[in-house]
Design an enzyme around this catalytic site. Structure first.
Site, PDB file in Angstrom:
ATOM      1  CG  HIS A  27      -1.678  -1.176   1.325  1.00  5.36           C
ATOM      2  ND1 HIS A  27      -2.248  -1.405   2.697  1.00  5.36           N
ATOM      3  CD2 HIS A  27      -2.092  -2.088   0.721  1.00  5.36           C
ATOM      4  CE1 HIS A  27      -2.946  -2.709   2.418  1.00  5.36           C
ATOM      5  NE2 HIS A  27      -2.822  -2.995   1.486  1.00  5.36           N
ATOM      6  CG  HIS A  81      -6.726  -8.382   9.844  1.00  4.79           C
ATOM      7  ND1 HIS A  81      -8.086  -7.745   9.526  1.00  4.79           N
ATOM      8  CD2 HIS A  81      -5.710  -7.835   9.455  1.00  4.79           C
ATOM      9  CE1 HIS A  81      -7.671  -6.448   8.854  1.00  4.79           C
ATOM     10  NE2 HIS A  81      -6.100  -6.521   8.904  1.00  4.79           N
ATOM     11  CD  GLU A  83      -5.113  -5.122   4.847  1.00  5.82           C
ATOM     12  OE1 GLU A  83      -4.664  -5.000   6.105  1.00  5.82           O
ATOM     13  OE2 GLU A  83      -4.808  -4.445   3.983  1.00  5.82           O
ATOM     14  CG  ASP A  85      -2.382  -8.762   4.674  1.00  4.95           C
ATOM     15  OD1 ASP A  85      -3.636  -8.561   5.067  1.00  4.95           O
ATOM     16  OD2 ASP A  85      -1.363  -8.268   5.318  1.00  4.95           O
ATOM     17  CG  HIS A 147      -4.457  -2.583   9.805  1.00  6.50           C
ATOM     18  ND1 HIS A 147      -4.847  -3.131   8.557  1.00  6.50           N
ATOM     19  CD2 HIS A 147      -4.659  -1.420   9.414  1.00  6.50           C
ATOM     20  CE1 HIS A 147      -4.593  -2.254   7.540  1.00  6.50           C
ATOM     21  NE2 HIS A 147      -4.553  -1.385   8.223  1.00  6.50           N
ATOM     22  CG  ASP A 166      -2.411  -6.677  10.480  1.00  7.82           C
ATOM     23  OD1 ASP A 166      -1.918  -7.434   9.835  1.00  7.82           O
ATOM     24  OD2 ASP A 166      -3.224  -5.790   9.714  1.00  7.82           O
ATOM     25  CE1 TYR A 194       2.681  -4.623  10.006  1.00 10.18           C
ATOM     26  CE2 TYR A 194       2.112  -4.179  12.150  1.00 10.18           C
ATOM     27  CZ  TYR A 194       1.989  -4.889  10.970  1.00 10.18           C
ATOM     28  OH  TYR A 194       0.608  -5.688  11.037  1.00 10.18           O
ATOM     29  CG  HIS A 227       2.283  -8.791   8.662  1.00 11.71           C
ATOM     30  ND1 HIS A 227       2.167  -9.473   7.542  1.00 11.71           N
ATOM     31  CD2 HIS A 227       1.292  -8.173   8.821  1.00 11.71           C
ATOM     32  CE1 HIS A 227       1.218  -9.054   6.977  1.00 11.71           C
ATOM     33  NE2 HIS A 227       0.423  -8.399   7.744  1.00 11.71           N
TER      34      HIS A 227
HETATM   35 FE1  FEO Z   1      -4.164  -5.411   8.172  1.00 13.19          FE
HETATM   36 FE2  FEO Z   1      -1.831  -7.469   7.632  1.00 13.19          FE
HETATM   37  O1  FEO Z   1      -3.541  -6.958   7.175  1.00 13.19           O
END
Ligand code: FEO
Length: 402
Positions: A27, A81, A83, A85, A147, A166, A194, A227
């Site tokens: 992003h 989550h 999202e 990923d 997030h 996240d 991050y 992550h």
């Molecule tokens: Fe908010 Fe790693 O996605």
């Protein structure tokens, strides 16, 4: 298909995620060390998969699961989550595994249904209650806006592992699964970058969550984000919790970030003189020419700064487009408690400095000292004014900053 192996975390828990060595942009955030998409397999009477991976890594995740158990043995999938990923492989995984149930938060159910044309029902999880999945016990904690609105943490009671999606993560592709196997300086840099680029706007939610943690009665032995590495040493867990607490407070630090663009180097010369003024007071200055600096690196520098000083020549009655880009980005990140000012050069009209002041005001940066706007090429007196601007801001930082 390569034979990707799961990595053992405890007797009951395996890492079955993927390492994305190639990712360099998330992003618009430069991920110069790549990232990982962590998924976790909890073994027991009812094996559970916690989160999945970005769609392109589906095969890798399934191979890692298959190195431990037949994926079809998985009874439940928990999506912390939505999202992509972390949920990008969910649909395909459900089609293959055919789990008894898929769980998500209330907002997660909505978000997953909005993202995918699902032919299975997602079950809303009850937060904050201990729930048994077979012989394993879990607790689910809603972490809205950390997030996304759907975000939640899953706490595995038996082993004291907090699966934090996240939360407490970083973009770092590494073969070393645990934080204590990685370089501390790299961990600090990537965790801060991050936070600055992903979580900073949600700092009030971070503060609220961290204040809530003691009342949750969790015996956290590991924090396993989606992550980057897993935090397992008490000192590492303390480090990441304390860091998030501090970053969320958005304190004033004794550091000035000066960013600018330039046409014929007048604005560069001014930036250097301002930095010299800051440094003359014993305060740290970081000078970031925008054509050589990515916005996410500037966001990182501002995380632990106290002042933002921005400069541009006037071009066609505007500031440089690079300035517009960075202001758009920083406005969204909502860093609070900064002071600053504008500077710039011009030929026959000096709009850029005023426009920068407006942008800084929109960011809630308190304008201190006088802006410096000079015509064509800075004179010795002009550079003295720049130096004074830097030293005045530095003096304020010395009195207010940490
Ligand atoms: Fe908010 Fe790693 O996605």
């Amino acid at each position: 298909m390569a034979s990707f192996e799961a990595k053992k975390i405890t007797d009951k828990v395996y890492w079955v995620g993927a390492i994305d060595w190639e990712l360099r942009d998330f992003h618009g955030y430069t991920t110069s060390r790549g990232t990982t998409y962590n998924a976790y397999l909890v073994l027991g009477e009812k094996p559970i998969l916690i989160d999945t991976v970005k769609a392109q890594f589906y095969d890798e995740m399934m191979a890692r699961i298959a190195s431990v158990i037949d994926p079809k043995e998985i009874a439940y999938i928990v999506s912390n989550h939505a999202e992509m990923d972390h949920s990008g492989s969910l649909q395909k995984a459900v089609a293959t595994i055919k789990p008894e149930k898929v769980f998500a938060s209330k907002m997660g159910v909505k978000a997953l249904n909005a993202h995918f044309n699902l032919d299975f029902e997602i079950t809303e999880i009850t937060p904050n209650e201990e729930i048994a999945f077979g012989d394993r016990k879990f607790k689910f904690i809603e972490t809205r806006m950390l997030h996304w609105p759907d975000s939640m943490f899953t706490y595995f009671v038996d082993d004291g592992i907090l699966f934090s999606q996240d939360g407490f993560g970083m973009h770092l592709a590494t073969s070393q699964l645990f934080a204590d196997e990685n370089d501390d300086n790299v961990l600090y840099y990537e965790a801060a970058k991050y936070y600055a680029n992903i979580l900073l706007p949600y700092s009030s939610f971070v503060t609220r969550l961290l204040a809530q943690v003691p009342s949750l009665n969790l015996d956290i032995k590991m924090i396993a984000p989606d992550h980057g590495p897993i935090w397992r040493q008490p000192k590492d867990i303390k480090f990441i919790l304390d860091s998030w607490q501090r970053w969320a407070e958005q304190k004033i630090y004794k550091k000035a970030v000066i960013f600018y663009d330039t046409m014929w180097n007048s604005t560069t010369t001014m930036a250097d003189a301002i930095a010299d003024g800051v440094i003359s007071e014993g305060v740290k200055a970081v000078v970031m020419p925008l054509r050589a600096s990515n916005r996410s690196d500037i966001a990182l520098e501002i995380l632990e700064a106290g002042a933002l000083i921005a400069g541009s020549p006037t071009i066609n009655q505007q500031m440089f487009p690079t300035l517009a880009d960075i202001f758009c980005y920083l406005r969204g990140l909502k860093r609070q408690n900064l002071i600053g000012q504008a500077f710039g050069s011009f030929g026959w009209a000096g709009e850029a400095t005023k426009l920068i002041q407006q942008e800084l005001t929109n960011m809630n940066v308190e304008l201190v000292a006088d802006p410096v706007a000079i015509q064509y090429v800075p004179t010795s007196d002009d550079l003295t004014k720049c130096h004074q601007l830097g030293s005045k801001i530095a003096k304020i930082l010395k009195s207010k900053g940490e």
